[in-house]
Motif scaffolding. Structure first.
Motif, PDB file in Angstrom:
ATOM      1  N   ARG A 145       4.222   4.329  -0.085  1.00 37.15           N
ATOM      2  CA  ARG A 145       4.139   4.119   1.363  1.00 37.15           C
ATOM      3  C   ARG A 145       2.923   3.254   1.699  1.00 37.15           C
ATOM      4  NH1 ARG A 145       4.008   9.002   5.897  1.00 37.15           N
ATOM      5  NH2 ARG A 145       4.096   7.655   7.748  1.00 37.15           N
ATOM      6  N   VAL A 146       1.831   3.511   0.971  1.00 38.11           N
ATOM      7  CA  VAL A 146       0.599   2.747   1.216  1.00 38.11           C
ATOM      8  C   VAL A 146      -0.138   2.541  -0.098  1.00 38.11           C
ATOM      9  CG1 VAL A 146      -0.721   4.863   1.760  1.00 38.11           C
ATOM     10  CG2 VAL A 146      -1.562   2.658   2.570  1.00 38.11           C
TER      11      VAL A 146
ATOM     12  N   ILE B 227       0.797   7.920  -1.705  1.00 37.00           N
ATOM     13  CA  ILE B 227      -0.433   7.126  -1.560  1.00 37.00           C
ATOM     14  C   ILE B 227      -0.888   6.670  -2.937  1.00 37.00           C
ATOM     15  CG2 ILE B 227      -2.862   7.204  -0.832  1.00 37.00           C
ATOM     16  CD1 ILE B 227      -2.047   9.689   0.895  1.00 37.00           C
TER      17      ILE B 227
ATOM     18  N   MET C  43       2.494  -0.551   3.700  1.00 36.86           N
ATOM     19  CA  MET C  43       1.163  -0.867   4.209  1.00 36.86           C
ATOM     20  C   MET C  43       0.193  -1.024   3.055  1.00 36.86           C
ATOM     21  SD  MET C  43       0.688   1.910   7.260  1.00 36.86           S
ATOM     22  CE  MET C  43       1.973   2.255   8.462  1.00 36.86           C
TER      23      MET C  43
ATOM     24  N   GLU D 260      -5.565  -2.637  12.001  1.00 36.23           N
ATOM     25  CA  GLU D 260      -4.535  -3.517  11.455  1.00 36.23           C
ATOM     26  C   GLU D 260      -4.867  -4.959  11.795  1.00 36.23           C
ATOM     27  OE1 GLU D 260       0.344  -3.568  11.208  1.00 36.23           O
ATOM     28  OE2 GLU D 260      -0.609  -2.955  13.086  1.00 36.23           O
TER      29      GLU D 260
ATOM     30  N   GLY E 228       1.087  -4.432   8.929  1.00 34.62           N
ATOM     31  CA  GLY E 228       0.972  -3.556   7.761  1.00 34.62           C
ATOM     32  C   GLY E 228      -0.250  -3.815   6.901  1.00 34.62           C
TER      33      GLY E 228
ATOM     34  N   MET F 258      -3.088   4.741  11.484  1.00 33.11           N
ATOM     35  CA  MET F 258      -1.904   4.370  10.696  1.00 33.11           C
ATOM     36  C   MET F 258      -0.772   5.373  10.925  1.00 33.11           C
ATOM     37  SD  MET F 258      -3.899   3.377   7.182  1.00 33.11           S
ATOM     38  CE  MET F 258      -2.474   2.921   6.196  1.00 33.11           C
TER      39      MET F 258
END
Length: 816
Positions: free
Chosen positions: A9-10, A34, A205, A337, A343, A369
């Motif tokens: 996801r990030v 993560i 992201m 951001e 992102g 976020m």
């Protein structure tokens, strides 16, 4: 073999305290997907050698909130993770060696009271009692913050990493991110390399926590991240027998800080002119590295240190340390951001306060976020304040040599940077300079702040009292009030919104009614879903599908990003046209007479009422005249194309001379606007200030249909206001207001001043500030029935409070 997922996801880039904090807080919010990648080892950039000072009082309420959060976090991390963070609340003392510094630290103490930070003001004898090793010669005052402290930076980062891993985050060392991939204006993932192995992680992201590497990494994707490394020096003594734990000591007038560390003393410096480092990039193998010693550079600090702390003369030097840290053009870090790429998030550029900042910064960016908006107003550190030109390396090298030293310089009001100036100039810059303009800088723009008289020094002489331009400001202010004055506001941000859906788009993002006749100027705000103010602007309808937006110069990038974020599939173009036109506000009771000399157009109320814009002839050129005001007088803002700027300016100057036309600067504009209680974005109104509580309900039209923030406005109308923005005038004409001075209601601190200046027509300092209502929807007469005072560096001054503007409350003058 590197075990990395193919998607996440990030992805967080950088394993210093900032990256570890972002990972920890995202995991705490329940994110499991993560990945944090560190090119060498955790903490190996700058975190490991940070001094680890944790000072809770920052320059504003929300930065103080973030620092207090960090201190609380470091206290609980140890219990949660079993890793010692070394956080000790040993307190801190700041001492003043001059009367000006005394005023500064006493104002800071007052601010601490407003922000609910425990604080004690100290006499020189009380300083000595708390810090017996100090030579107090020349000390005139001190301030003690008992809950400040110090910590072990590397261990905090490792504890944050451990906490993040325990909640499912994947943290991998020895993996370098070689690039961030993107498609269609948004992030798609990262490319990585580890030894011979390489690969790609797809991600929604990325967060650039790359510290001093962050700028070059961001530049690969066209993202502006203006920071540059500087050399930062400290020494650690040999062991000093019987040395017990002491408060952290700051002697800013000698550029020095001292902390006791395991029976030794660490002496660090923020010297006035720093040494930028890493001009040609930072070497690939940099890891837990030190820079070459430069004893000559540090020696003046050490000499003062030995005098200030005599026991240093006896103690040998165990370590002379020189390490790089990243600094930004305005000494404030970057969160949020990036406006250039969806992102792509940033948490970097900590200016030697990374340890106290990273806990709160990681929390803020993680919540941002997660929720799509920050937990509270963080405009001071928002990445959207960065100007695209500021990534220029020569500019950064020059500027950061100054900003490191500004950490311990006197934080005088109106202080202007000295380095890297003159990058953005109005086409009229040289004409204004020839007339005595003294320039300040905002968002890189050189702006005339005041005009020197013939023979007067064209420079700032800073002070906490009246500065050397106070009388110049008064003369300019009264010219605007009683005669006629002209400013150059070319730095205003100017945005064209055009296209088939332009009206529908602006109806959605603006709170006021945008469906007006061509030529009509609408004052409005763009709101967020909470009813907070994202942008304060005027919109002029130029035609059926064409609108012209004017925003503050400092918020242009933010406002462009907000507009673009909400376009969706609307058929509109959004274009920054700032550089195409100059703006000459011609203001004052005689403004109409001046225009009559240079233009055949009719400027009567019937022909050109307030709130209208139209094309006019002026001199031998063509311009647009907007009848609006930010000073509260009759006047027009003249918009002329840059090629005609000099001609239009000369025509107005010549016509105005017999009528006493005076050139005016930004300081006079600000003192006029505060008399009129006009709000200033970033101070009086921010994204966490509700538009109704800010007193701007007149610019909100809920009856027009749906728009962003409408529900929050309707809700607040139903529930009643929890606080109100008031204007204050000090009854004593002598003291000055700037901002953050505590406001007392019936003897108790309830709030603080959001902005202040001197009201030359009202005969005293004027401030604005929010006052909490005792009950939701408290009546105006009850609110104003209280007595109000303002705390100025410990001195309590009586103040008159008002909801209506104290100057021209019915706004008759602009419509004269």
């Amino acid at each position: 073999m590197v075990d990395l997922p193919s998607k996440a996801r990030v992805v967080i880039i950088g394993g210093g305290i900032s990256g570890c904090s972002v990972a920890y807080h995202l995991a705490e919010l329940g994110w499991t997907d993560i990945v944090l990648l560190e090119r060498k080892q955790l903490t190996s950039g700058t975190t490991w050698h940070a001094a680890g000072l944790v000072g809770q009082l920052r320059a504003s309420q929300n930065m103080t909130r973030l620092a207090k959060y960090s201190a609380d976090l470091y206290t609980r991390l140890e219990a949660e993770t079993g890793l010692a963070t070394g956080f000790r609340q040993c307190g801190s003392i700041t001492v003043a060696l001059t009367e000006e510094r005394k005023e500064e630290i006493l104002r800071q103490a007052a601010m601490a009271r407003a922000f609910d930070v425990e604080v004690n003001e100290l006499s020189p004898d009380e300083v000595k009692a708390l810090y017996p090793h100090l030579n107090t010669d020349g000390v005139v005052a001190g301030v003690h913050l008992p809950k400040d402290g110090q910590a072990d930076p590397a261990n905090i980062a490792l504890a944050l990493a451990k906490g993040a891993r325990a909640r499912g985050a994947k943290i991998v060392e020895q993996v370098k991110v070689t690039g961030v991939t993107e498609a269609n204006g948004r992030v798609t993932g990262v490319n990585w390399q580890s030894g011979e192995a390489q690969g790609h992680i797809a991600a929604d992201m990325v967060v650039n926590c790359g510290g001093m590497w962050g700028r070059d990494l961001a530049a690969q994707n066209g993202v502006t991240l203006p920071l540059h490394a500087c050399e930062h020096f400290y020494i650690v003594t040999e062991n000093i027998p019987d040395l017990t734990q002491m408060p952290v000591l700051r002697v800013p007038d000698e550029c020095a800080y001292y902390k006791e560390d395991a029976g030794k003393i660490l002496l660090g410096a923020f010297e006035p002119r720093a040494k930028p480092w890493g001009m040609n990039g930072i070497s690939e193998d940099f890891c837990f590295d030190q820079l070459p010693e430069d004893f000559d550079h540090f020696e003046p600090i050490l000499e003062m240190g030995v005098n200030r702390m005599p026991m240093l003369a006896e103690a040998g030097i165990h370590t002379f340390f020189n390490g790089p840290e990243s600094f930004t053009p305005d000494d404030r870090y970057y969160l949020g951001e990036a406006p250039e790429l969806k992102g792509y998030w940033v948490a970097a550029g900590y200016n030697s306060i990374g340890i106290v900042s990273s806990g709160g910064a990681g929390m803020a960016v993680a919540q941002w976020m997660n929720d799509g908006e920050p937990p509270f107003d963080v405009w001071e550190v928002d990445i959207r304040r960065a100007q695209p030109f500021q990534k220029n390396r020569r500019y950064l090298r020059e500027r950061v040599s100054e900003t490191l030293g500004l950490l311990y310089a006197d934080h005088f009001p109106y202080r202007q940077p000295e380095t890297a100036r003159g990058v953005r100039r109005s086409p009229l810059h040289e004409q204004l300079k020839a007339k005595g303009a003294v320039f300040g800088e905002t968002a890189g723009w050189e702006r005339a702040n005041w005009f020197a008289n013939d023979g007067q020094e064209r420079d700032y002489r800073y002070s906490w009292k009246r500065q050397n331009w106070f009388d110049n400001q008064r003369a300019e202010h009264m010219a605007l009030r009683e005669g006629v004055g002209m400013l150059d506001m070319t730095s205003f941000g100017k945005i064209r919104v055009d296209g088939r859906d332009a009206l529908a788009f602006l109806q959605n993002v603006c709170a006021n009614q945008m469906d007006v006749d061509p030529g009509r100027i609408v004052y409005t705000q763009m709101l967020n879903a909470r009813g907070g103010i994202e942008c304060d602007l005027t919109v002029t309808r130029l035609g059926e599908d064409s609108f012209f937006l004017v925003v503050p110069g400092a918020t242009l990038q933010r406002d462009l990003a907000w507009l673009r974020r909400h376009v969706g599939d609307a058929s509109v173009t959004i274009l920054d046209v700032t550089a195409s036109e100059v703006v000459l506000p011609l203001m004052g009771p005689k403004a109409r007479e001046v225009l009559a000399q240079v233009s055949p157009n009719d400027f009567s109320n019937d022909a050109h009422p307030f709130g209208m814009a139209r094309e006019i002839e002026i001199g031998m050129g063509i311009a647009r005249a907007h009848r609006v005001t930010y000073v509260g007088e009759l006047g027009w803002e003249i918009y002329a194309s840059s090629d005609q700027a000099a001609h239009v300016w000369e025509s107005l100057m010549e016509a105005g001379e017999p009528l006493g036309l005076k050139l005016c600067g930004l300081h006079a504009m600000d003192s006029c606007r505060i008399e009129k209680a006009y709000r200033h974005f970033g101070h009086d109104i921010t994204d966490e200030d509700h538009v109704l509580e800010a007193g701007l309900g007149f610019a909100v039209k809920t009856g027009k249909g749906e728009f962003i923030g409408r529900d929050a406005v309707l809700r607040k109308r139903e529930e009643g206001l929890n606080r109100r923005l008031l204007q204050f005038r000090l009854k004593d004409p002598e003291p000055l207001l700037f901002h953050n001075e505590p406001i007392l209601r019936d003897g108790k601190i309830v709030s603080f001043v959001t902005s202040g200046n001197y009201g030359h027509a009202l005969g005293g300092a004027i401030g604005m500030g929010y006052v909490p209502c005792r009950t939701p929807g408290e009546k105006a007469e009850d609110l104003l029935g209280s007595t109000y005072q303002i705390d100025i560096a410990g001195r309590i001054v009586e103040a008159e409070a008002s909801l209506a503007p104290l100057y021209d409350p019915k706004s008759e003058r602009p419509k004269a």
